[in-house]
Structures are given as structure tokens and as C-alpha cells.
Motif scaffolding. Structure first.
Motif, PDB file in Angstrom:
ATOM      1  N   ALA A 158       0.832  -1.204   0.000  1.00 12.56           N
ATOM      2  CA  ALA A 158       0.000   0.000   0.000  1.00 12.56           C
ATOM      3  C   ALA A 158       0.867   1.255   0.000  1.00 12.56           C
ATOM      4  CB  ALA A 158      -0.940  -0.009   1.200  1.00 12.56           C
ATOM      5  N   MET A 159       1.938   1.254   0.808  1.00 14.78           N
ATOM      6  CA  MET A 159       2.842   2.411   0.836  1.00 14.78           C
ATOM      7  C   MET A 159       3.496   2.633  -0.525  1.00 14.78           C
ATOM      8  SD  MET A 159       4.892   2.313   4.433  1.00 14.78           S
ATOM      9  CE  MET A 159       4.128   2.829   5.963  1.00 14.78           C
ATOM     10  N   ALA A 160       3.932   1.533  -1.150  1.00 13.04           N
ATOM     11  CA  ALA A 160       4.569   1.659  -2.463  1.00 13.04           C
ATOM     12  C   ALA A 160       3.596   2.237  -3.481  1.00 13.04           C
ATOM     13  CB  ALA A 160       5.081   0.301  -2.920  1.00 13.04           C
ATOM     14  N   ARG A 161       2.320   1.855  -3.373  1.00 11.21           N
ATOM     15  CA  ARG A 161       1.310   2.371  -4.298  1.00 11.21           C
ATOM     16  C   ARG A 161       1.084   3.865  -4.078  1.00 11.21           C
ATOM     17  NH1 ARG A 161      -2.036  -1.258  -3.339  1.00 11.21           N
ATOM     18  NH2 ARG A 161      -3.479  -0.211  -1.915  1.00 11.21           N
ATOM     19  N   HIS A 164       3.895   5.831  -5.396  1.00 15.57           N
ATOM     20  CA  HIS A 164       3.932   5.860  -6.859  1.00 15.57           C
ATOM     21  C   HIS A 164       2.891   6.810  -7.438  1.00 15.57           C
ATOM     22  CE1 HIS A 164       4.183   4.528 -11.003  1.00 15.57           C
ATOM     23  NE2 HIS A 164       2.899   4.263 -10.986  1.00 15.57           N
ATOM     24  N   ASN A 165       1.635   6.712  -6.960  1.00 15.41           N
ATOM     25  CA  ASN A 165       0.574   7.499  -7.602  1.00 15.41           C
ATOM     26  C   ASN A 165       0.184   8.762  -6.840  1.00 15.41           C
ATOM     27  OD1 ASN A 165      -1.147   6.631  -5.497  1.00 15.41           O
ATOM     28  ND2 ASN A 165      -1.882   4.894  -6.693  1.00 15.41           N
ATOM     29  N   ARG A 192       1.425  10.781   0.795  1.00 16.70           N
ATOM     30  CA  ARG A 192       2.741  11.016   0.198  1.00 16.70           C
ATOM     31  C   ARG A 192       3.234  12.411   0.546  1.00 16.70           C
ATOM     32  NH1 ARG A 192       3.818  10.502  -6.208  1.00 16.70           N
ATOM     33  NH2 ARG A 192       3.155  12.688  -6.231  1.00 16.70           N
ATOM     34  N   LEU A 193       4.506  12.536   0.857  1.00 17.76           N
ATOM     35  CA  LEU A 193       5.138  13.820   1.144  1.00 17.76           C
ATOM     36  C   LEU A 193       5.931  14.251  -0.084  1.00 17.76           C
ATOM     37  CD1 LEU A 193       6.453  13.064   4.755  1.00 17.76           C
ATOM     38  CD2 LEU A 193       4.311  14.160   4.096  1.00 17.76           C
ATOM     39  N   ASP A 194       5.564  15.393  -0.640  1.00 15.94           N
ATOM     40  CA  ASP A 194       6.222  15.897  -1.841  1.00 15.94           C
ATOM     41  C   ASP A 194       7.125  17.060  -1.503  1.00 15.94           C
ATOM     42  OD1 ASP A 194       4.917  14.032  -3.346  1.00 15.94           O
ATOM     43  OD2 ASP A 194       3.294  15.389  -3.957  1.00 15.94           O
ATOM     44  N   GLY A 195       8.287  17.079  -2.137  1.00 15.69           N
ATOM     45  CA  GLY A 195       9.231  18.165  -1.954  1.00 15.69           C
ATOM     46  C   GLY A 195       9.108  19.181  -3.067  1.00 15.69           C
ATOM     47  N   PRO A 196      10.156  19.962  -3.292  1.00 19.85           N
ATOM     48  CA  PRO A 196      10.122  20.964  -4.358  1.00 19.85           C
ATOM     49  C   PRO A 196       9.859  20.321  -5.716  1.00 19.85           C
ATOM     50  CG  PRO A 196      11.990  21.326  -2.898  1.00 19.85           C
ATOM     51  CD  PRO A 196      11.395  20.009  -2.513  1.00 19.85           C
ATOM     52  N   ARG A 199       8.522  16.447  -6.352  1.00 23.65           N
ATOM     53  CA  ARG A 199       9.293  15.208  -6.249  1.00 23.65           C
ATOM     54  C   ARG A 199       8.978  14.519  -4.924  1.00 23.65           C
ATOM     55  NH1 ARG A 199      14.568  13.917  -4.287  1.00 23.65           N
ATOM     56  NH2 ARG A 199      15.468  12.113  -5.384  1.00 23.65           N
ATOM     57  N   PRO A 200       8.561  13.236  -4.954  1.00 19.70           N
ATOM     58  CA  PRO A 200       8.196  12.557  -3.704  1.00 19.70           C
ATOM     59  C   PRO A 200       9.409  12.416  -2.780  1.00 19.70           C
ATOM     60  CG  PRO A 200       7.407  11.336  -5.633  1.00 19.70           C
ATOM     61  CD  PRO A 200       8.340  12.380  -6.131  1.00 19.70           C
ATOM     62  N   LEU A 201       9.182  12.747  -1.506  1.00 22.46           N
ATOM     63  CA  LEU A 201      10.219  12.573  -0.495  1.00 22.46           C
ATOM     64  C   LEU A 201      10.016  11.286   0.295  1.00 22.46           C
ATOM     65  CD1 LEU A 201      10.310  16.203   0.950  1.00 22.46           C
ATOM     66  CD2 LEU A 201      11.798  15.219  -0.803  1.00 22.46           C
ATOM     67  N   GLY A 202       8.783  10.858   0.406  1.00 18.29           N
ATOM     68  CA  GLY A 202       8.485   9.670   1.194  1.00 18.29           C
ATOM     69  C   GLY A 202       7.005   9.594   1.491  1.00 18.29           C
ATOM     70  N   VAL A 203       6.675   8.829   2.523  1.00 21.00           N
ATOM     71  CA  VAL A 203       5.284   8.609   2.917  1.00 21.00           C
ATOM     72  C   VAL A 203       5.149   8.857   4.407  1.00 21.00           C
ATOM     73  CG1 VAL A 203       3.409   6.920   3.075  1.00 21.00           C
ATOM     74  CG2 VAL A 203       4.922   6.916   1.092  1.00 21.00           C
ATOM     75  N   CYS A 204       4.046   9.504   4.798  1.00 22.77           N
ATOM     76  CA  CYS A 204       3.728   9.684   6.215  1.00 22.77           C
ATOM     77  C   CYS A 204       2.574   8.754   6.558  1.00 22.77           C
ATOM     78  CB  CYS A 204       3.347  11.127   6.508  1.00 22.77           C
ATOM     79  SG  CYS A 204       2.824  11.417   8.227  1.00 22.77           S
TER      80      CYS A 204
END
Length: 655
Positions: A158-161, A164-165, A192-196, A199-204
Motif C-alpha cells: 500500500a505504501m509503495a502504491r 507511486h501514484n 505522500r510527502l512531496d518536496g520541491p 518530487r516525492p520525499l516519502g510517505v507519512c
């Protein structure tokens, strides 16, 4: 974020708004350059323990300003770096840092930040109070090592999904491996946590303990079943979706076994041989498990399932009542003594709780749904039984619809194949090639047909028709009309008269089906195009009963559509048809087709233009041209209607 070497490692859009530096300017630069070096707080900030308060920062334009920030070490002493955050970055400036500190460190909601490799980079203190995490979660730990819930691999996927999306996942359920209360679970949201620049930074992950009891989870499961089951009329697909819906939230392993052969071309159960200990009781239509290899299953989907004559499976089928064994009895003397293969699998996989529910619809029992728990240590409860029965009841009607549709479609296809010509020949007059693709629609197979009928001398009749409607009635009506057309063609009548007689006969047949003699069923309405080509005169006479015009491919590769007056469909009873005569040079190609070929985009004019383009150009062979036309106009196959195509290339008359 600040790395251990005191350089900036992560820079968000909020940080850019606060300091004014872009990500390219800030990343990998010395972190202390962001603070006023003379500020007395700096030694305390990086002392190794969390620090929060107001600090002087240096902005990109050189000006100094105050900001309320929180510095949290990523390990016990800051050796792994720091997370820098504050109300200026994600809230209203001036918010008391103590309130933010309480939210992140003293609330019952756990917050965990995972990087792009799904490794833990930060968590708040609440993770220590939730039993879905390891007792001492480590920064840098992979998600399946940090999370101590049942089936953490599902959370990993689920995190990977989400990563990704970017679509948040809300309401995900996590059940602790060793729950302090057997009915406690946690409701998790993944964001999903997005940066500048996005660009994805990770997941919370955000987790909160859900209310005890199973009503909420059961309602969610039923809602999920409603959205997943019933979108397909293939009984195998429907059964599989039912099984997958119940895993892992209700059971660890689920099978859907039907008493009717699936697929329908399989041998009926009554014709299969029994073994010394078991009988062929079902066909496996669906199976789902927490294990990807389906290690619990002795039989693959689409194969017969053998059971002892006296077993819970046959009892449920006979009595039409559910079987409930919350603690599976594997001791000597239990029913498993008569089923050694199943008993061995139960011991190997740790199955310990069982529910078998009959699948009933419209007064008939279609089969059984089997629910099993193995890794989930909690036995099935009465509430679980009620949920399984409700789930099975909703699915049974849909499975029955799928079986009925499949039976009718199979019968209609069989009738259509039997009634359609298998070897068409135009003799020396024309060379022919054909294609027929049945519809892939809930309404069933249509009634399209084509024919090539050799007449006297060097004349040949070319026919294509389309019965209104779908299913067995349309297929049978197609057979009537094709036989009628063949019989009438032997009278050597002009095409318009042939259609007139077909119309009269269709009306007579329809009236015989109704006592009042006034109604005409739509199944007896059909469009038809009847053409007669004479090789001596090189003329083709055409008449239409509401059918699309034929395409003419001339020897130079140009394409045109013959202007044939469209008469009323056959079966309407108007009986007014006209003929058109077209001069065809040798090696011309006549293209007859049903509307399913040109209505793939529900725009007939656009469909005709696409057909013209597909037919234009040099022709290597008629068979190749048939394939090319169908692939171009219907690359995914027919959807709402059958596709029939007949191509005939004219030859000069023999001397």
C-alpha cells in the motif's frame, strides 16, 4: 532535514518560503548558515536532545528574522541528523510551539515518516503506545521490520502504491500480532510527502486506534464488495473478486466453489470419477490467500474439488445452512479423519478456524464460500459468521447472473457457429474473405451474418445482415433469415424483390408468435444488404433494408461507398425497397459489413471515414486486408455489437 555532517539534506517548499532559498541553493549547504551565528541558542539546539523555541534566522536576502522552530534529533544524540520543523512551515505564523509539540508528541495519534525506500526516518512518541510497532523502533528500519502487525507486506504494498501514484489511502486497517484486546485494530492513513517541484520525499503514516467492535470494519468490507463485485459477468472473475475482497480483513484464506462446471466447457461433475475417499463435489471458481503461492489450496481455479461424501462441505450443500467451527477440531475421530490430504494442509498451514457458507440465489444453491483463519490467531466470532453470510448473499445473486449470462452466451455462440457458413466460395466469379467477431457485451451475442450464394451462369449473390437484439433469440432469428435468403435466391429474383419477400415472411413468422396477431417483436427486425454481381456485364445490383452502404475498392486503390437507397428494416412490414446498379471493373473489391465495424466510436460518419482509410491502398490479399481492417477499426475487439466483414474481389468472366 539536516544530515550528520551539518549540511542540508532535505529542503521543502515551506522551507523555501521561510528562508527564500531555492532547493538548488540550499541542498548540501552548511546548515548553520541558515541561522544567525551570534544567536545564543545554537549550542543548545545541536546538543543532542529535542529543542524548540524562537530563533534568529538569516534569509536569502541577508535580512534577519525570528522563527519558531523545533529541532528533533533523528537518533538519541543527533548523530544521524535533525528534523527541523515549525508552525512557520505548515501552519499560521505565531502558533505556540508548545501546541505543535503536544500534537506531535503527546497525542494518541502516531506519526511515522518513511523515505522513498520505505525506511523509517522519523516518528513521534506515540508509536511507543501502539502495539502495531516494535517495542524499540529504529530509525532506518524497513517498514516490515518496524511494523508488528499482521501481514505487514500488505502495508508495504500500500505504501509503495501511494508513493507511486500520490493518492492518499484512508481507512486502512492494521491488526496487531499480539493484540491486548482481541477485537482491537488501528485505522491508518497513508499520505505522500512531496518536496520541491512535486518530487516525492516519502510517505507519512498516521495511525489511530479504532473503536472496538466489528460493525465499522464489516460495513467497510460490504461497501468494498459492492464496488468490486458485479462489474463483470464472467463467473470466474466475479468469484475471484469475492474471495479477494474477504482477504485479509475477514479471513486469511477464502475459496469459492461452485457446483456448475466453470468454465462451462469443462466436464460436468457427475461425469467425473470418484476416488476411494472422495467425490467431485465442486469446481473451484475463486481463491485468495495472504500467501501469494496459495499454499493452502489443493486445487487450482477451474479444476474440480474433491471432498469426502460425509463432510461439512457436502452438509452445507445439502442443508443450505452455514457451518461454523470457530476452533477447528483436528483431533482423532473428527471429520478430517476422512480427508487426509486436507488434514495435512491444515496442519502445515496452521488453519484453526472455519466458516462454510452456502451460495444461494433464486431458490438454488450455486456452491459454497469457505473462510479460513490461520495466521490471524483470533477465532471467528458470531459477528464474523454474520458478515460472511451477508457477503455471500450479496455475491451469490451476482454469480448467478454471471452463470446465466455465460450459459446463454455459450448457447448463442454454438447456435451461431452452427448456422453460419463455414466454407464460402464465389466460384470463378469472385474471390472472398470474411471475418466475424461476436460482441463482448452483457446483452450477449448478436445476430450478424453474411453469405455468398452462387447463382446461374457467372452470377453470385453477396449478403450481409444484422438482426436487432442479442442472445439466443437473435442467433435463431439469424438462422431463419439466412435460410430464407438462400431459398429466395434460387428464384433468381432482383435484389429488391428478394428483400420484399423476406420482409413479408418475417412479419408472418412474428405474427405466429402472438395470439393477437398485431405485435411484432424486435428480435424479428433486421437490416440486410443483398447484392448480385454479374461477371459478364461487370455490373453489381444492390438493394438495402436499412443496412450501411457497401464499400467499393477500385483497382487503382481508391475507395467509395455505393449510394443505395436505404429501405426499412426487414420485419417492419413496409416492404418498400429499391435497387442500385454499379459498374465494377475487373479486380474491384466489394466490401459488405455490419454496423458494429463502424460504430466502435458511436459516430457513424467518423466510422465510415476510418473504414475508407483502412481499405485504401494496394491489396496484397483479401485475407490480410480483412485482418488489417478489423485490427484498425476494432483493435480491442467488438464491445457492444458483433462485427461481420465480407470482402469479394471480382474476376473477369471466362470466355
Amino acid at each position: 532535514m539536516i544530515s550528520a555532517d551539518m549540511t542540508v539534506s532535505v529542503w521543502t517548499g515551506a522551507a523555501e518560503r521561510l528562508w527564500g532559498y531555492s532547493a538548488d541553493q540550499a541542498l548540501h549547504s552548511p546548515a548553520k548558515g541558515l541561522l544567525v551565528s551570534a544567536a545564543p541558542e545554537i549550542p543548545r539546539i545541536f546538543a543532542g536532545s529535542p529543542w524548540s523555541g524562537r530563533v534568529r534566522i538569516r534569509r536569502c536576502d541577508g535580512h534577519e528574522s525570528a522563527a519558531d522552530l523545533r529541532f528533533t534529533p533523528l537518533d538519541t544524540d543527533g548523530g544521524a541528523g535533525w528534523l527541523v520543523w515549525g508552525p512557520n512551515t505548515f501552519g499560521r505564523p505565531g502558533l505556540d510551539p508548545a501546541a505543535v509539540d503536544a500534537l506531535f508528541h503527546h497525542s494518541p495519534i502516531s506519526l511515522v515518516i518513511w523515505d522513498r525506500e520505505l525506511r523509517c526516518v522519523w516518528f513521534n512518541d506515540s508509536v511507543h503506545n501502539q502495539d502495531i510497532y516494535s517495542s524499540e523502533p529504529e530509525l532506518g528500519g524497513y517498514v516490515t521490520d518496524v511494523v508488528r502487525a499482521r501481514h505487514p507486506e500488505f502495508l508495504e504494498r500500500a505504501m509503495a502504491r501511494v508513493l507511486h501514484n500520490g493518492v492518499p489511502l484512508l481507512g486502512y486497517e492494521l491488526w496487531p500480532t499480539e493484540a491486548r484486546a482481541p477485537d482491537r485494530y488501528y485505522c491508518v492513513a497513508l499520505i505522500r510527502l512531496d518536496g520541491p517541484h512535486g518530487r516525492p520525499l516519502g510517505v507519512c503514516s498516521v495511525a489511530v486506534q479504532a473503536s472496538t467492535g466489528q460493525e465499522v470494519g464489516g460495513l467497510r468490507l460490504l461497501n468494498e464488495a459492492k464496488s468490486r463485485i458485479g462489474t463483470d459477468l464472467d463467473p470466474l472473475v466475479t468469484s475471484q473478486r469475492l474471495a479477494e475482497t474477504a482477504v485479509p480483513n475477514l479471513a486469511d484464506y477464502v475459496t469459492i466453489d461452485l457446483v456448475e462446471a466453470v468454465p462451462l466447457d469443462k466436464e460436468p461433475l457427475r461425469r467425473l470419477k470418484s476416488t476411494d475417499t472422495s467425490i467431485p463435489g465442486f469446481y473451484r471458481a475463486g481463491a485468495a490467500s495472504i500467501h501469494d503461492d496459495l499454499r493452502e489450496s489443493l486445487w487450482a481455479r477451474g479444476t474440480p474439488v474433491y471432498v469426502p461424501p460425509a463432510s461439512p462441505f457436502t452438509t452445507v450443500l445439502k442443508n443450505r445452512r452455514s457451518y461454523f467451527e470457530p476452533v477447528l477440531d483436528t483431533s482423532p475421530g473428527a471429520w478430517l479423519d476422512n480427508d487426509p490430504d486436507r488434514a495435512q494442509v491444515i496442519r502445515q498451514t496452521g488453519m484453526h478456524s472455519l466458516i462454510i457458507v452456502p451460495l444461494q440465489a433464486r431458490g438454488a444453491t450455486l456452491g459454497i464460500a469457505v473462510f479460513v483463519r490461520s495466521q490471524n490467531p483470533v477465532p471467528f466470532s458470531k459477528a464474523d459468521l454474520a458478515l460472511a453470510e451477508e457477503l455471500a448473499a450479496r455475491a451469490a445473486l451476482i454469480i448467478d447472473n454471471a452463470l446465466r449470462y455465460t450459459r446463454e452466451r455459450t448457447a448463442a455462440l454454438a447456435i451461431q457457429r452452427a448456422l453460419m457458413p463455414h466454407h464460402l466460395s464465389g466460384g470463378s466469379t469472385v474471390e472472398v474473405a470474411t471475418r466475424y467477431l461476436p460482441a463482448d457485451t452483457h446483452a450477449g451475442v448478436g445476430g450478424d451474418w453474411f453469405d455468398v450464394i452462387q447463382l446461374s451462369d457467372v452470377r453470385v449473390a453477396l449478403v450481409v445482415g444484422d438482426v436487432v437484439g442479442h442472445g439466443i433469440n437473435a442467433a435463431v432469428t439469424m438462422g431463419h433469415l439466412r435460410a430464407t435468403t438462400r431459398a429466395l435466391s434460387k428464384l433468381e429474383l432482383p435484389p429488391a424483390e428478394v428483400l420484399h419477400l423476406m420482409d413479408e415472411l418475417a412479419v408472418d413468422i412474428a405474427r405466429d408468435c402472438f395470439d393477437d396477431g398485431t405485435s411484432t417483436p424486435s428480435a424479428f427486425a433486421a437490416t440486410c444488404l443483398y447484392c448480385v454481381y454479374d461477371a459478364k456485364s461487370q455490373r453489381c445490383t444492390m438493394s438495402s433494408a436499412g443496412h450501411p452502404p457497401p464499400a467499393i475498392i477500385f483497382p487503382d486503390g481508391s475507395v467509395d461507398f455505393a449510394e443505395v437507397p436505404p429501405g426499412a428494416p426487414i420485419g417492419v412490414g413496409l416492404g418498400s425497397f429499391e435497387s442500385t446498379e454499379v459498374k465494377l471493373p475487373d479486380s474491384s473489391v466489394i466490401g459488405l459489413y455490419s454496423d458494429g465495424l463502424i460504430e466502435t466510436e458511436h459516430d457513424v460518419d467518423r466510422g465510415l471515414q476510418r473504414l475508407r482509410t483502412a481499405l485504401a491502398g494496394p491489396i496484397s490479399s483479401l485475407d490480410d486486408l480483412c485482418t488489417s481492417v478489423v485490427d484498425t477499426l476494432a483493435p480491442d475487439g467488438p464491445m457492444d455489437d458483433d462485427i461481420a466483414l465480407l470482402l469479394a474481389r471480382t474476376h473477369p468472366a471466362a470466355d
